[in-house]
Design a protein around this motif. Structure first.
Motif: not given
Length: 294
Positions: A13-18, A209-212
């Motif tokens: 989750q730390q990598y999302l919403g950026q 790939v993570l976002l997918k």
């Protein structure tokens, strides 16, 4: 999680919403963010540890619309059988299609073999020349850019599906119908801030790939988005079955093929067979159809 070394649902989750602006300072921050992610979570694949044009082209062709988990054993198998363009150029179509089974889109395999034969004129390699790279059958802008970046560290613009997802998510979170031209211009500006183009694009792909996995598909907001057509009961399925039957069991009469593919109308089977023949996959000899020996 999804091939990343130390990532779980919570830490992801730390990598999302950026999201980022498009001024120079924001672009620099985005580069730092992507490289920080890659430093901690980069995935390891054998094609990432080479600059050999044969191995790069092989991996790029195999990876088109195919998951890395399916590609990896095939990639290693191909290299064990045909480690260079020169050795690959000598394989028969029968051998090639038998080994390609499971990757789909057999036309890619045929174009790959044609490309291998063409590299003889360049001493069994691919030169650092975009026009020459684009002359290879089946090679478009994306694959050409991959060769230039991954083999020669050129600042070519490599826009593939995972990278497109990253740019749409981070720079165009609310926009729809975003054109590739706009994304390519953004990639050009970002490339000026990067020295290691290979690591840069691999980092973008890994983040994509993570976002997918964790977010709705941002690529639906691309102006060029189209849903992949269904495979079941498609002509693509018929073509694949014909290739598999002829590759596995040898030449067959037309009636035998109709019988083996009796779930499909004979007219469709015949049309697909003739299409395969015109493309060089299949040849007719004494009223029997088999894989081409050319």
């Amino acid at each position: 999680m999804i091939g990343f070394p130390s990532l779980d649902e919570i830490s992801a989750q730390q990598y999302l919403g950026q999201t980022f602006g498009q001024d120079e300072a924001s672009l620099a921050l985005f580069c730092i963010f992507i490289f920080d992610f890659y430093k901690e979570q980069k995935r390891e694949f054998p094609w990432r540890d080479t600059s050999d044009p044969y191995r790069i082209l092989l991996s790029e062709v195999m990876l088109q619309q195919t998951q890395t988990s399916r590609v990896l054993p095939k990639y290693e198998r191909f290299l064990s059988l045909w480690p260079t363009f020169e050795t690959f150029s000598t394989c028969s179509l029968d051998e090639l299609l038998a080994e390609w089974k499971g990757l789909g889109y057999n036309r890619r395999a045929l174009n790959l073999r044609k490309s291998a034969k063409m590299t003889e004129q360049w001493n069994w390699t691919i030169p650092d020349d975009e026009d020459l790279i684009l002359s290879l059958p089946g090679v478009g802008k994306s694959t050409s850019s991959a060769i230039l970046c991954f083999c020669y560290n050129e600042k070519a613009i490599y826009l593939e599906t995972n990278i497109r997802r990253v740019l749409l998510t981070c720079f165009f979170p609310e926009e729809t119908q975003v054109s590739d031209k706009v994304l390519e211009e953004l990639l050009k500006r970002l490339a000026l801030m990067v020295e290691d183009m290979k690591a840069w694009y691999y980092a973008l792909m890994d983040y994509g790939v993570l976002l997918k996995e964790l977010l709705p598909n941002a690529n639906t907001r691309s102006a060029h988005y189209t849903k992949q057509s269904k495979f079941k009961n498609s002509n693509r399925q018929i073509r694949g079955l014909l290739i598999h039957v002829l590759s596995d069991t040898g030449p067959k009469s037309l009636d035998s093929l109709y019988s083996l593919l009796d779930n499909f109308e004979e007219e469709r089977v015949f049309a697909c067979l003739k299409q395969l023949e015109s493309e060089g996959f299949v040849q007719e000899n004494e009223a029997r159809y088999g894989i081409s020996k050319d």
